[in-house]
Design an enzyme around this catalytic site. Structure first.
Site, short mmCIF file in Angstrom:
data_model
loop_
_atom_site.label_atom_id
_atom_site.label_comp_id
_atom_site.label_asym_id
_atom_site.label_seq_id
_atom_site.Cartn_x
_atom_site.Cartn_y
_atom_site.Cartn_z
N ASN A 248 -13.58 -3.84 3.89
CA ASN A 248 -14.26 -4.04 2.61
C ASN A 248 -13.85 -5.31 1.87
OD1 ASN A 248 -11.78 -3.14 1.81
ND2 ASN A 248 -12.52 -1.43 0.57
N TYR B 125 0.81 -1.22 0.00
CA TYR B 125 0.00 0.00 0.00
C TYR B 125 0.85 1.28 0.00
CZ TYR B 125 -4.51 -2.38 0.63
OH TYR B 125 -5.65 -3.13 0.45
N HIS C 166 -9.28 -6.89 -2.15
CA HIS C 166 -8.45 -5.96 -2.92
C HIS C 166 -8.36 -6.44 -4.36
CE1 HIS C 166 -4.93 -3.63 -4.23
NE2 HIS C 166 -4.54 -4.76 -4.79
#
Ligand code: GDP
Ligand code: MG
Length: 148
Positions: free
Chosen positions: A112, A49, A115
């Site tokens: 969520n 990230y 990815h």
């Protein structure tokens, strides 16, 4: 053929969504070219990230990704990067359409579930990071039933 990097995040693994998520990519017609369950270290998550390092949620994001095992995958097929993002849905599940993975299985942007690479360039970079050994080389016998 185009490839993308898809990762089921720790919440997706903990919630038993691995089979459901793999099934959606399989049923679409994409081909699985790499698969592993692993827990990554902080420095590895920070590298994955790195483009988000200045964001206020960065440290929380890294903590989230290292909080448990993730499923790392390479999927292959025509347009798989962009179509993979459509299958996954918008970053914030409050904006993800029903029928997408995040739309169906997530509520909060910080949990969520999954990815997916956002461009062919990122896909190449992420596959190189997560699969230094490269993809598994095989050809699906279904090819002629999925492509004209
Ligand atoms: P993605 O490509 O759709 O996953 O979205 P981004 O690359 O912009 O962000 C990477 C990940 O950081 C997202 O999937 C979320 O898990 C997390 N994230 C992004 N924006 C926020 C935010 O505003 N708050 C929090 N807590 N997490 C965020
Ligand atoms: Mg992203």
């Amino acid at each position: 053929m185009e490839q993308t990097f898809i990762m089921i995040k720790p919440d997706g693994v903990q919630r038993g969504l691995v089979g459901e998520i793999i099934s959606r990519f399989e049923k679409k017609g994409f081909t699985l070219k790499g698969l592993k369950l692993l827990t990554v270290e902080q420095s590895f998550a920070e590298k994955h990230y790195e483009d988000l390092a200045t964001k206020p949620f960065f440290s929380g994001l890294v903590e989230y990704i290292i909080s448990g095992p993730v499923v790392a995958m390479i999927w292959e097929g025509k347009g798989v990067v962009a179509t993979g993002r459509k299958i996954i849905g918008a970053t914030n599940p409050s904006a993800s359409e029903p029928g997408t993975i995040r739309g169906d299985f997530a509520i909060h942007v910080g949990r969520n579930v999954i990815h997916g690479s956002d461009s062919v360039e990122s896909a190449t970079k992420e596959i190189g990071l997560w699969f230094p050994e490269g993809p598994t080389n095989w050809q699906s016998s279904l090819h002629q039933w999925i492509y004209e």
